[in-house]
Design a protein around this motif. Structure first.
Motif, PDB file in Angstrom:
ATOM      1  N   UNK A  64       0.837  -1.205   0.000  1.00 50.75           N
ATOM      2  CA  UNK A  64       0.000   0.000   0.000  1.00 50.75           C
ATOM      3  C   UNK A  64       0.868   1.249   0.000  1.00 50.75           C
ATOM      4  N   UNK A  65       1.801   1.314   0.929  1.00 54.35           N
ATOM      5  CA  UNK A  65       2.654   2.511   1.039  1.00 54.35           C
ATOM      6  C   UNK A  65       3.400   2.790  -0.259  1.00 54.35           C
ATOM      7  N   UNK A 121      -9.287   0.655  -5.518  1.00 55.31           N
ATOM      8  CA  UNK A 121      -9.941  -0.569  -5.050  1.00 55.31           C
ATOM      9  C   UNK A 121      -8.972  -1.589  -4.450  1.00 55.31           C
ATOM     10  N   UNK A 122      -7.841  -1.875  -5.104  1.00 55.27           N
ATOM     11  CA  UNK A 122      -6.918  -2.820  -4.467  1.00 55.27           C
ATOM     12  C   UNK A 122      -6.360  -2.297  -3.140  1.00 55.27           C
ATOM     13  N   UNK A 123      -6.204  -1.000  -3.025  1.00 52.12           N
ATOM     14  CA  UNK A 123      -5.703  -0.413  -1.774  1.00 52.12           C
ATOM     15  C   UNK A 123      -6.757  -0.579  -0.677  1.00 52.12           C
ATOM     16  N   UNK A 124      -8.019  -0.397  -1.022  1.00 51.40           N
ATOM     17  CA  UNK A 124      -9.101  -0.616  -0.052  1.00 51.40           C
ATOM     18  C   UNK A 124      -9.098  -2.065   0.432  1.00 51.40           C
ATOM     19  N   UNK A 125      -8.991  -3.004  -0.514  1.00 45.92           N
ATOM     20  CA  UNK A 125      -8.974  -4.426  -0.159  1.00 45.92           C
ATOM     21  C   UNK A 125      -7.747  -4.761   0.697  1.00 45.92           C
ATOM     22  N   UNK A 126      -6.584  -4.299   0.281  1.00 48.34           N
ATOM     23  CA  UNK A 126      -5.366  -4.592   1.057  1.00 48.34           C
ATOM     24  C   UNK A 126      -5.413  -3.967   2.448  1.00 48.34           C
TER      25      UNK A 126
END
Length: 134
Positions: free
Chosen positions: A25-26, A38-43
């Motif tokens: 994420x970072x 969206x992938x950042x929300x999931x992760x």
């Protein structure tokens, strides 16, 4: 102490996996101004989930095969009632488990929502690590 120094293999693996999510994420956020939210929300949801499950293993509780963070918070609160302070954050993050990934319920999130999800996940992770003196 770092996650690598934790003697219990399951606890260590939960935390190493959570740290991998945090790193992804970072680095995604800082490397690319057009990163997909969206992938950042999931992760972010996964980061919080793995941290909570690591705490459950640390406190000798079985981690259920569930992704509802509110349920995990309640289980963690059996060992330490201070976890209940994170119920709202857990509820917010749980919403990203399914709808950030699957058609039919797919929702497009904004980068601001993804940053907020990451912020809440870090809050939970930092609390867990503090409780374990990491």
């Amino acid at each position: 102490m770092t996650a690598q120094q934790i003697e219990n293999k399951i606890v260590r693996e939960w935390f190493l996996s959570a740290q991998d999510d945090e790193w992804l994420i970072e680095n995604t956020i800082k490397e690319d101004k057009d990163w997909p939210p969206n992938p950042i929300c999931f992760l972010s949801q996964q980061l919080a989930e793995k941290s909570l499950k690591g705490f459950l293993a640390f406190s000798k509780q079985e981690a259920p095969k569930a992704h509802q963070l509110e349920e995990l918070i309640k289980l963690c609160a059996k060992a330490d009632p201070e976890f209940l302070a994170f119920e709202e954050d857990a509820e917010y993050l749980t919403g990203f488990y399914i709808i950030s990934r699957y058609p039919g319920e797919y929702q497009i999130f904004s980068q601001d929502e993804a940053r907020e999800a990451f912020k809440k996940a870090i809050k939970i992770k930092d609390f867990v690590f503090k409780k374990m003196s990491l």
